[in-house]
Design a protein around this motif. Structure first.
Motif: not given
Length: 148
Positions: A53-56, A60-72
């Motif tokens: 969750x932290x990594x995602x 998301x903050x540094x590489x783009x919002x698509x990474x928000x799928x990981x913590x979701x």
């Protein structure tokens, strides 16, 4: 639910461990310290979920919002585990060898019984019989307390 084959393999490993320490009682204290440090599957699941969750979130903050799928997804798995007692990572983690707190406690209590902490287990005789008696005592529930 964990596959019966995995549960049986873990049970066999516990039995092998207890038998080994029935034959090597001078090493029980060291094994008990190792069991105190062993992470049960709940703790491992929580740590894994927190890390992902932290990594995602950081990605998301540094590489783009698509990474928000990981913590979701991780949050969904944790919610599923909280409501159903199961989630997709559990079978993988069980195959990796993570045990439940109850399984760790069975081994811990069997070793304590072998050491003489509980009156239900004979202190001498065949080590295999002592190991079986210790496992039976550990699996049958709470102990009456230390031997008098």
């Amino acid at each position: 639910m964990t596959d019966a084959e995995i549960n049986a393999a873990i049970d066999r490993q516990i039995e092998r461990n207890v038998l080994f320490y029935a034959e090597h009682p001078d090493e029980i204290a060291l094994r008990l310290r190792a069991l105190d440090a062993e992470w049960d599957i709940e703790r491992a699941l929580q740590a894994n979920a927190a890390a992902l969750g932290l990594a995602g979130s950081l990605l998301a903050l540094t590489r783009g919002g698509g990474w928000l799928a990981v913590p979701a997804v991780v949050g969904g798995f944790l919610l599923q585990h909280a409501t159903q007692g199961w989630c997709p990572p559990l079978p993988v983690m069980r195959r990796m060898g993570f045990r439940t707190a109850r399984e760790i406690d069975v081994e811990r209590n069997a070793l304590k019984a072998l050491r003489g902490d509980y009156a239900e287990v004979p202190k001498s005789g065949d080590s295999a019989a002592r190991a079986r008696a210790a496992l039976q005592a550990a699996r049958s529930g709470p102990f009456a307390g230390p031997a008098a």
